[in-house]
Design an enzyme around this catalytic site. Structure first.
Site, PDB file in Angstrom:
ATOM      1  N   GLY A  39     -19.073  24.579 -36.975  1.00  0.00           N
ATOM      2  CA  GLY A  39     -19.372  25.998 -36.893  1.00  0.00           C
ATOM      3  C   GLY A  39     -18.758  26.655 -35.678  1.00  0.00           C
ATOM      4  CB  CYS A  90     -35.231  28.520 -45.586  1.00  0.00           C
ATOM      5  SG  CYS A  90     -34.476  28.940 -47.162  1.00  0.00           S
ATOM      6  CD  GLU A 115     -37.441  27.129 -40.892  1.00  0.00           C
ATOM      7  OE1 GLU A 115     -37.419  27.344 -42.115  1.00  0.00           O
ATOM      8  OE2 GLU A 115     -36.518  27.454 -40.133  1.00  0.00           O
TER       9      GLU A 115
END
Length: 487
Positions: free
Chosen positions: A216, A292, A392
């Site tokens: 990335g 997610c 999360e």
């Protein structure tokens, strides 16, 4: 892994990849590095892929830019038919794709075949249907409002449901008339190569779709900053989304970000627990909790807490953790060592903050010393102030939060900075809908419905869960610009 399990798994797609797909051809990369693909169940390298670099990225974007004019002017019916052919090509490889994703992600083979390899087919088919009824032009007063292709799209996809996310970006971009450069996750890149082969088989013209794998920080940054890219669509972490937004803003690019979640599943006091509890466990622990939109918080009326806890412990006890290629296994490992360590840190933090552990814990189940396995874990007596209720985890951890009344449940559900998904359970649908209307989240599931049964409905989030929407006509919107023709 037993000989029998090897016999039923099609692993033909699990192989080294040495070329990039640019301008309709498999080409040598300029980049010199490679990425090893590790099996999360064996900790062994099963394949390696080449890495592109900024030069390769520029080649791909230039190819997409050259192809844009002709593709954007191709009749919509032909673009839609191309996406339908792409869906059929993926469908023909379903078993091999299931084996591939079980290998690089670790989801049990049967689930990987029926979900990971099937969902992208459904997404592409639903996108084609939506495009046929999409309002490409409409009259507004004395004006004609026209939706036009936005341009070259940079698509950056994750490892957890990789093919699904590729389809959810590429399909609507193609029917809208955009061209695409895809960077798949470096953790699970093999499926992106299989997708590119399906693109080639579908007769999609050169340059319309291009594949550049890599890091990335190299390929992703080059894509997002490239002056010929008009739209960036990313699914990833909040940190990745913030970086994409920062870089894209310098070029005033449109961004669609599907990021994290900490979604609440609200049990109202009249919910059918015989149905709700198995569903709650399933929707929390699917793909080892690496989703997610996992419903990772279960909100329970305080007076029902003890009974719900008992049911949860029993239901979690039915989960069979193990080798994703073994028959009967219902939960595999997490994707890699770093993810396992991250989940363990969350579990340790929950214990230190006073959450009560009622199932699982930080260790792997007995007999699973090799592989990145974790036990399905449940905490109760979790308050909104605890980090485990706010952050999360992206692993097999469910937290139970008791509440005293409906208003309290809504307050708890809306107490995180995320807003991607949610659930409400009630015997009274009108009551469930009333609560659903009050939840600050992009999607709410009534009585256990699943996103994958509703690919025409928009998917996306509030707050830190992102910007924009995917799926159906809402997904097509993200890849169009609006022109008002006056007079």
């Amino acid at each position: 892994m037993t000989a029998a399990s090897h016999a039923v798994a099609d692993l033909s797609e699990v192989r080294d990849r040495d070329h990039l797909y640019i301008d309709g051809a498999w080409v040598e990369p300029n980049g010199t590095g490679r990425t090893d693909v590790e099996s999360p169940s064996t900790e062994k390298v099963v394949a390696s892929v080449v890495n592109g670099d900024d030069v390769d990225t520029d080649r791909a974007v230039q190819a997409a830019h050259r192809a844009f004019r002709e593709w954007s002017e191709t009749p919509r019916d032909e673009r839609i038919a191309a996406v339908e052919r792409l869906a059929a090509a993926l469908d023909s490889r379903r078993n091999a794709l299931g084996g591939l994703i079980a290998s690089e992600v670790g989801m049990p083979l049967e689930q990987a075949t029926t979900a990971q390899a099937t969902m992208p087919v459904g997404v592409l088919e639903a996108t084609a249907r939506a495009a046929k009824s999409y309002e490409w032009e409409e009259s507004v007063g004395n004006s004609l409002v026209v939706r036009q292709p936005a341009g070259v799209v940079a698509a950056i996809t994750p490892w957890n449901f990789p093919l699904h996310q590729i389809a959810a970006k590429v399909g609507p971009a193609l029917v809208a008339g955009c061209t695409v450069v895809l960077k798949p996750s470096a953790v699970a890149p093999l499926n992106g190569f299989a997708f590119a082969e399906c693109v080639a088989e579908s007769g999609i013209p050169p340059g319309v779709f291009n594949l550049v794998p890599g890091r990335g920080s190299v390929v992703g940054e080059a894509m997002v900053s490239h002056p010929l890219v008009s739209v960036v669509s990313l699914t990833g972490s909040v940190e990745s989304g913030a970086r994409v937004g920062q870089v894209a803003a310098q070029g005033i690019k449109r961004v669609c970000l599907e990021l994290g979640g900490k979604s609440a599943n609200v049990l109202l006091d009249d919910a059918d627990l015989d149905t709700a509890i198995p569903s709650a466990v399933s929707q929390a622990f699917v793909n080892s909790g690496q989703a997610c939109n996992a419903l990772s918080r279960l909100l329970v009326p305080r007076r029902l807490l003890a009974g719900v806890e008992e049911r949860l412990v029993a239901e979690v006890g039915r989960i069979v953790v193990g080798d994703p290629f073994e028959p009967g296994v219902t939960m595999g490992p997490v994707v890699n060592a770093a993810q396992r360590e991250s989940v363990r840190e969350h579990i340790g933090g929950a214990l230190r903050s006073g959450a009560r552990l009622i199932a699982g814990g930080a260790e792997a189940p007995p007999g699973l010393a090799t592989g990145y396995y974790l036990s399905p874990t449940v905490f109760s007596d979790v308050t909104s102030e605890m980090p485990i209720a706010q952050e999360e985890v992206f692993g097999p951890v469910l937290v139970v939060q008791p509440y005293d009344d409906e208003d309290g449940a809504v307050t708890i559900a809306n107490s995180t900075p995320f807003g991607l998904s949610g659930g409400v359970w009630s015997a009274d649908r009108a009551r469930a809908l009333s609560v659903a209307h009050r939840l600050r989240t992009g999607q709410v599931k009534i009585n256990g419905v699943r996103t994958r049964d509703h690919f025409d409905a928009p998917f996306g989030g509030y707050g830190l869960s992102g910007l924009g929407r995917e799926l159906g006509r809402f997904g097509i919107d993200e890849f169009t610009e609006v022109t008002s023709i006056l007079g």
